[in-house]
Design a protein around this motif. Structure first.
Motif, PDB file in Angstrom:
ATOM      1  N   MET A  90       6.254  58.138   0.663  1.00 11.16           N
ATOM      2  CA  MET A  90       6.763  56.947  -0.033  1.00 11.16           C
ATOM      3  C   MET A  90       7.936  57.316  -0.950  1.00 11.16           C
ATOM      4  O   MET A  90       8.944  56.623  -0.991  1.00 11.16           O
ATOM      5  N   ASP A  91       7.792  58.465  -1.670  1.00 16.30           N
ATOM      6  CA  ASP A  91       8.879  58.925  -2.549  1.00 16.30           C
ATOM      7  C   ASP A  91      10.145  59.172  -1.742  1.00 16.30           C
ATOM      8  O   ASP A  91      11.258  58.801  -2.161  1.00 16.30           O
ATOM      9  N   GLN A  92       9.977  59.803  -0.556  1.00 15.23           N
ATOM     10  CA  GLN A  92      11.132  60.114   0.278  1.00 15.23           C
ATOM     11  C   GLN A  92      11.800  58.841   0.783  1.00 15.23           C
ATOM     12  O   GLN A  92      13.033  58.743   0.819  1.00 15.23           O
ATOM     13  N   GLN A  93      10.960  57.845   1.148  1.00 19.18           N
ATOM     14  CA  GLN A  93      11.531  56.580   1.630  1.00 19.18           C
ATOM     15  C   GLN A  93      12.319  55.882   0.521  1.00 19.18           C
ATOM     16  O   GLN A  93      13.399  55.344   0.748  1.00 19.18           O
ATOM     17  N   ALA A 148      17.561  54.437  -1.886  1.00 15.60           N
ATOM     18  CA  ALA A 148      18.529  54.562  -2.974  1.00 15.60           C
ATOM     19  C   ALA A 148      19.852  55.095  -2.444  1.00 15.60           C
ATOM     20  O   ALA A 148      20.936  54.615  -2.815  1.00 15.60           O
ATOM     21  N   LEU A 149      19.808  56.090  -1.536  1.00 16.01           N
ATOM     22  CA  LEU A 149      21.020  56.653  -0.947  1.00 16.01           C
ATOM     23  C   LEU A 149      21.740  55.599  -0.101  1.00 16.01           C
ATOM     24  O   LEU A 149      22.970  55.480  -0.142  1.00 16.01           O
ATOM     25  N   LYS A 150      20.965  54.795   0.667  1.00 14.31           N
ATOM     26  CA  LYS A 150      21.553  53.749   1.505  1.00 14.31           C
ATOM     27  C   LYS A 150      22.248  52.710   0.639  1.00 14.31           C
ATOM     28  O   LYS A 150      23.318  52.188   0.996  1.00 14.31           O
ATOM     29  N   ALA A 151      21.633  52.399  -0.508  1.00  9.24           N
ATOM     30  CA  ALA A 151      22.219  51.412  -1.408  1.00  9.24           C
ATOM     31  C   ALA A 151      23.547  51.915  -1.960  1.00  9.24           C
ATOM     32  O   ALA A 151      24.489  51.160  -2.141  1.00  9.24           O
ATOM     33  N   GLU A 152      23.654  53.261  -2.183  1.00  9.11           N
ATOM     34  CA  GLU A 152      24.903  53.844  -2.696  1.00  9.11           C
ATOM     35  C   GLU A 152      26.013  53.763  -1.654  1.00  9.11           C
ATOM     36  O   GLU A 152      27.154  53.551  -1.970  1.00  9.11           O
ATOM     37  N   ASP A 153      25.626  53.984  -0.362  1.00 10.01           N
ATOM     38  CA  ASP A 153      26.614  54.027   0.708  1.00 10.01           C
ATOM     39  C   ASP A 153      26.106  53.200   1.888  1.00 10.01           C
ATOM     40  O   ASP A 153      25.540  53.736   2.834  1.00 10.01           O
ATOM     41  N   PRO A 154      26.329  51.866   1.852  1.00  7.41           N
ATOM     42  CA  PRO A 154      25.712  50.993   2.873  1.00  7.41           C
ATOM     43  C   PRO A 154      26.229  51.270   4.281  1.00  7.41           C
ATOM     44  O   PRO A 154      25.549  50.969   5.255  1.00  7.41           O
ATOM     45  N   GLY A 155      27.424  51.888   4.421  1.00 10.00           N
ATOM     46  CA  GLY A 155      27.967  52.120   5.753  1.00 10.00           C
ATOM     47  C   GLY A 155      27.435  53.353   6.457  1.00 10.00           C
ATOM     48  O   GLY A 155      27.758  53.596   7.608  1.00 10.00           O
ATOM     49  N   ALA A 156      26.596  54.176   5.779  1.00  9.91           N
ATOM     50  CA  ALA A 156      26.145  55.447   6.372  1.00  9.91           C
ATOM     51  C   ALA A 156      25.343  55.200   7.636  1.00  9.91           C
ATOM     52  O   ALA A 156      24.585  54.250   7.734  1.00  9.91           O
ATOM     53  N   GLU A 157      25.523  56.103   8.630  1.00 14.57           N
ATOM     54  CA  GLU A 157      24.871  55.923   9.940  1.00 14.57           C
ATOM     55  C   GLU A 157      23.359  56.115   9.853  1.00 14.57           C
ATOM     56  O   GLU A 157      22.595  55.205  10.127  1.00 14.57           O
ATOM     57  N   ALA A 158      22.959  57.333   9.537  1.00 14.37           N
ATOM     58  CA  ALA A 158      21.522  57.619   9.502  1.00 14.37           C
ATOM     59  C   ALA A 158      21.220  58.456   8.275  1.00 14.37           C
ATOM     60  O   ALA A 158      21.653  59.596   8.176  1.00 14.37           O
ATOM     61  N   VAL A 159      20.508  57.893   7.345  1.00 14.57           N
ATOM     62  CA  VAL A 159      20.119  58.650   6.158  1.00 14.57           C
ATOM     63  C   VAL A 159      18.639  58.983   6.266  1.00 14.57           C
ATOM     64  O   VAL A 159      17.807  58.099   6.388  1.00 14.57           O
ATOM     65  N   ARG A 160      18.341  60.312   6.299  1.00 15.33           N
ATOM     66  CA  ARG A 160      16.928  60.729   6.369  1.00 15.33           C
ATOM     67  C   ARG A 160      16.734  61.918   5.455  1.00 15.33           C
ATOM     68  O   ARG A 160      17.569  62.813   5.408  1.00 15.33           O
ATOM     69  N   ILE A 161      15.665  61.919   4.737  1.00 12.98           N
ATOM     70  CA  ILE A 161      15.357  63.088   3.919  1.00 12.98           C
ATOM     71  C   ILE A 161      14.167  63.807   4.539  1.00 12.98           C
ATOM     72  O   ILE A 161      13.033  63.383   4.406  1.00 12.98           O
TER      73      ILE A 161
END
Lengths: 133, 233
Positions: free
Chosen positions: A106-109, A114-127
């Motif tokens: 859940m923390d990772q999601q 949060a990262l997606k909100a910073e950069d909405p155009g990013a292709e695939a954000v996964r931690i």
């Protein structure tokens, strides 16, 4: 009158069991010095187990004894197997999990969102998660 | 049979009991079975005590199999094999001693108890020479492990590898606790021998011999596993 009900293991049986145990001791020494490949360890344990069964059945006379004592030994042996098996499930597979992280999934999601909100155009954000969770 | 015994006892004067029969048991048979079951329960606690050490052995062996195979070369399989035969013989003499007293042969029991004691003593003497031989070249358990020089034709510097000290710690703890059990067994056999010489046992009453025999056979079984696991593989 008490002893008359007891089973008396004949001397002949005891001598034959002793001879069998000596033979198996020689056998385990001989096989351990041969090239038996992957059978090396299982063979030694199998011979030792067979010797132990001979001692239990005839020297300890469990074969002729009250069945409740056989039940006690079986349950005890079962718990040894549980002890050994469950411990090995831990120690044999340590380090096999690739995605162990301090935070929960859940923390990772949340961090991903949060990262997606910073950069909405990013292709695939996964931690540190597989592609198809 | 138990039913008839109850009836017989109830109709009798209670002073007619055999000397060994305690008042809270219905019959000698029931007293014998209860004592034997108690002994089996005790033996399970012994098995579980040793199982902790067998699990430690298995875990370290699975992690470092090559170190265990290498280190086992420093254990003399001839001495270990001799001790195996000595313990097997002592198990036989205990079982045969019980057979003798079941036939009311007190002298036969005494002879077999003496042979058993001699075997146990031989085992401990061999163990003493194994331990002192290793201590002399620095094969100690735990942090004291510092093998130096040559031992039975082996250049010990080849054996001073990581995790070798774990093997020898396990070796000393397992054979040490087993050895303590052999010493306890020797004490028990001396006690049995004194009672047997005083004529306390007969075909009617030999419970202490039977229970001590069960203990001794378990000590034998532990060694039956220790010998191949430590010395051979």
């Amino acid at each position: 009158m008490s002893a008359h009900g007891h089973h008396i293991t004949p001397a002949r049986t005891l001598v034959m069991v002793f001879a069998g145990l000596v033979f198996l001791t020689i056998l385990t020494v001989v096989t351990s010095r041969m090239e038996t490949g992957p059978l090396h360890v299982p063979l030694a344990i199998a011979i030792a187990s067979f010797k132990a069964i001979l001692v239990v059945l005839f020297f300890m006379a469990l074969k002729y004894d009250n069945k409740v004592n056989a039940l006690i030994l079986s349950v005890g042996t079962l718990f040894v197997i549980v002890f050994l098996g469950i411990t090995l499930l831990d120690t044999m597979y340590r380090g096999d999990l690739p995605n162990t992280q301090k935070g929960t999934i859940m923390d990772q999601q949340r961090a991903e969102e949060a990262l997606k909100a910073e950069d909405p155009g990013a292709e695939a954000v996964r931690i540190n998660r597989p592609e198809n969770p | 049979m138990a039913q008839t015994t109850v009836a017989a006892l109830e109709s009798q004067d209670h002073h007619a009991h055999p000397a060994h029969l305690q008042h809270h048991f219905v019959s000698s048979e029931q007293q014998f079975d209860a004592a034997k079951m108690g002994m089996w329960l005790f033996l399970i606690t012994e098995i579980l005590l040793f199982s902790g050490m067998f699990v430690a052995y298995t875990v370290y062996r699975v992690w470092h199999p090559e170190v265990f195979e290498l280190s086992a070369e420093l254990l003399d399989w001839k001495l270990g094999g001799l001790n195996t035969l000595v313990l097997l013989l002592s198990s036989f003499t205990v079982a045969y001693g019980i057979n003798r007293i079941q036939h009311n042969d007190r002298k036969g029991l005494i002879i077999n108890l003496v042979i058993t004691l001699l075997c146990a003593a031989t085992f401990m003497v061999v163990k003493y020479f194994e331990y002192t031989g290793k201590f002399a070249v620095g094969i100690f358990p735990g942090g004291g492990f510092a093998p130096t020089g040559v031992y039975h034709g082996h250049e010990l510097s080849h054996f001073d590898v990581p995790y070798a000290s774990q093997f020898f710690s396990i070796y000393y703890v397992m054979t040490g606790i087993h050895g303590v059990h052999v010493l306890v067994g020797m004490g028990i056999f001396v006690w049995l021998l004194v009672k047997a010489i005083r004529g306390r046992f007969s075909s009617e009453y030999y419970t202490p011999v039977e229970l001590s025999g069960l203990y001794w056979h378990l000590v034998d079984i532990i060694w039956i596993f220790l010998f191949p696991l430590l010395y051979l593989i």
